[in-house]
Design an enzyme around this catalytic site. Structure first.
Site, PDB file in Angstrom:
ATOM      1  CD  GLU A  90      -2.568  -1.531   1.974  1.00 47.57           C
ATOM      2  OE1 GLU A  90      -3.981  -1.461   1.651  1.00 47.57           O
ATOM      3  OE2 GLU A  90      -2.155  -0.892   3.649  1.00 47.57           O
ATOM      4  CB  CYS A 103       3.171   6.809   3.211  1.00 49.43           C
ATOM      5  SG  CYS A 103       3.347   6.095   4.127  1.00 49.43           S
ATOM      6  CB  CYS A 110       7.378  -5.492   8.454  1.00 52.40           C
ATOM      7  SG  CYS A 110       8.595  -4.362   9.697  1.00 52.40           S
ATOM      8  CB  CYS A 114       6.561  -3.334  15.873  1.00 53.67           C
ATOM      9  SG  CYS A 114       8.124  -2.836  15.568  1.00 53.67           S
ATOM     10  CB  CYS A 117       2.942  -2.663  13.509  1.00 49.34           C
ATOM     11  SG  CYS A 117       2.815  -1.599  12.421  1.00 49.34           S
ATOM     12  CB  CYS A 335       1.317   5.287  11.645  1.00 51.03           C
ATOM     13  SG  CYS A 335       1.565   7.388  11.013  1.00 51.03           S
TER      14      CYS A 335
END
Ligand code: SAH
Length: 347
Positions: A90, A103, A110, A114, A117, A335
Site C-alpha cells: 500500500e 508515504c 515487515c 512490532c 503494528c 500509521c
C-alpha cells in the site's frame, strides 16, 4: 532483465553507451519518464526510433498497477499496488497544509514484529526493488494528475510497509533516483526515512543520502520498549543511542523521534521523565502518534486530554513536540494500519 526505474542516471548512460547510443539520451529518457511520466518508449518523440524499439529488449519498463484506491473523508488516498509477481503493497497520499506527501512502502510485509503494528501481522514476504519503490511514486503521481492537474507530490516519507533500513541498498538507490535533478529532483529535506531503530542499518547511514531521519522510539524505558518492539531485545536503548550518535548530521538538522501513545502503557509521568532524561531538546524533535486502532490491535488510544497533557509536559521541558493527526483512519490508511493482503482488501 534490469529495470529502467532501478537505474541511476550514470548507470543508464553507461548502459546506453554499451549498446552504441549516446549517453545524452539517458537525460532525455529521465525527462520523459520522471518529468513527463511517459513510460511508453513509443511516445519518446525526440529519441531515435531504433532505441525506442530496442530498449524494451534490454530493460524492464514495468510500473506497479493500481488495483484499488480508497479516498478518505479527509482526502487522504490509499492505493493498493501490485507488482509483476502479484505481490502487493500500500502507498498513501496525504494532502495537508498545502503539501502533498506520499508515504511509500519499502518491503512486502515487515520482519520486525512490532506488537502494535498491523503490517507486522503479515511477516516479511520480500524486499522491494529500487524500481518498485520508485514505481510507487510514479503511478501515484500519474494517477493524481488525472484527478487534479495541479497536484504535485512535494514530500516522500518512508513510513509505509516495511523497515526501510532493512532494505538498505534498494531504498538508497530509489532515493538517489528520486533526487536526481534530471528527473524528479526532490530535495533531501523533502524525504524522510523512518526506522524502528534497526541498529545495523543506522550504522550504515554515513553511506546514505542526507535525508531526514525519524526514529520510531515509542518508549524511553527498556522494560516498555522490549514489550512493544522485539528489535529492542538485542542491544536495548543503550545500543540505539550509541548508533544514533554516529549519524552524520548536518548542522541544524534534528532527528525526529516518533512516539506512539498507548493508553496506560507509555503515557505516564515516568515515561515523560524517561524521555526527558534520554533526549536533548536542542537536537530532538518529538512527534506524538496517538495509537491508531486496527482489526488486530490489542492496545487502546489515550484520551485527547491525555495526549495534550503529554505534549504540554514535554514542551515545558523545552522539547519541540507535535501531535501527528491520524489522516485517513476511516480507510485504515493511518500509521501502522497498512496491511496489503489482497484477499482482505477485496472483502
Ligand atoms: N518500519 C519503519 C517504517 C514504518 S513507519 C518504522 O518503524 O519507523 C510507520 C510508523 O507508524 C512507525 O513509527 C510505527 O511505529 C507507527 N505505527 C505502527 N503501528 C501504529 C499504530 N497502530 N498506530 C499508530 N502508529 C503506528
Amino acid at each position: 532483465m534490469q529495470a529502467l526505474f532501478s537505474l541511476e542516471l550514470p548507470e543508464l548512460k553507461n548502459l546506453l553507451k554499451s549498446k552504441g547510443f549516446s549517453a545524452y539520451v539517458g537525460e532525455q529518457i529521465f525527462q520523459w519518464v520522471y518529468k513527463h511520466l511517459v513510460f511508453d518508449p513509443a511516445a519518446w518523440t525526440n529519441v531515435r526510433q531504433s532505441l525506442r524499439v530496442e530498449i524494451k529488449q534490454w530493460l524492464d519498463l514495468a510500473v506497479p498497477r493500481i488495483i484499488k484506491e480508497q479516498v478518505s473523508t479527509d482526502q487522504t488516498r490509499k492505493f493498493l499496488l501490485e507488482f509483476s509477481d502479484g505481490e502487493t503493497v500500500e502507498a498513501v497520499l496525504i494532502p495537508r497544509h498545502g503539501r502533498l506527501a506520499v508515504c511509500l512502502s519499502s518491503q512486502v510485509g515487515c520482519a520486525f514484529g512490532c506488537r502494535f503494528c498491523h503490517t507486522a501481522t503479515q511477516g516479511l514476504k520480500r524486499n522491494l526493488t529500487a524500481a518498485e519503490i520508485v514505481g510507487q511514486y510514479l503511478v501515484v503521481q500519474q494517477h493524481i494528475l488525472q484527478v487534479d492537474p495541479t497536484w504535485t507530490i512535494t514530500n516522500i516519507v518512508f513510513m509505509g510497509q516495511g523497515e526501510p533500513l532493512h532494505n538498505f541498498s534498494a531504498v538508497k538507490k530509489a532515493i538517489l533516483i528520486l533526487m536526481d535533478n534530471h528527473g524528479i529532483g526532490l530535495g533531501q529535506r523533502r524525504i524522510t526515512v523512518s526506522t524502528c531503530g534497526f541498529i545495523a542499518g543506522i550504522k550504515k547511514l554515513n553511506d546514505f543520502p542526507p535525508v531526514n531521519i525519524a526514529i520510531s522510539l515509542h518508549a524511553a524505558r527498556d522494560e516498555i520498549r522490549n514489550q512493544l518492539m522485539p528489535v529492542n531485545h538485542a542491544q536495548g536503548l543503550g545500543g540505539l543511542w550509541q548508533a544514533i550518535k554516529e549519524i552524520p548530521l548536518k548542522a541544524h538538522r534534528r532527528i525526529t523521534y516518533e512516539y506512539l501513545l498507548i493508553k496506560d502503557l507509555n503515557d505516564t509521568p515516568a515515561d515523560i521523565a524517561a524521555l526527558a532524561s534520554c533526549l536533548d531538546p536542542g537536537q530532538a524533535k518529538i512527534n506524538l502518534i496517538p495509537f491508531n486502532e486496527h482489526p488486530a490491535a490489542q492496545f487502546a488510544r489515550p484520551s485527547a486530554e491525555k495526549v495534550a497533557w503529554f505534549q504540554e509536559e514535554l514542551m515545558k521541558r523545552n522539547f519541540v513536540c507535535t501531535i501527528r493527526p491520524s489522516m485517513g483512519s476511516d480507510i485504515l490508511a493511518a500509521c501502522g494500519q497498512l496491511k496489503s493482503a489482497v484477499k482482505e482488501n477485496k472483502l
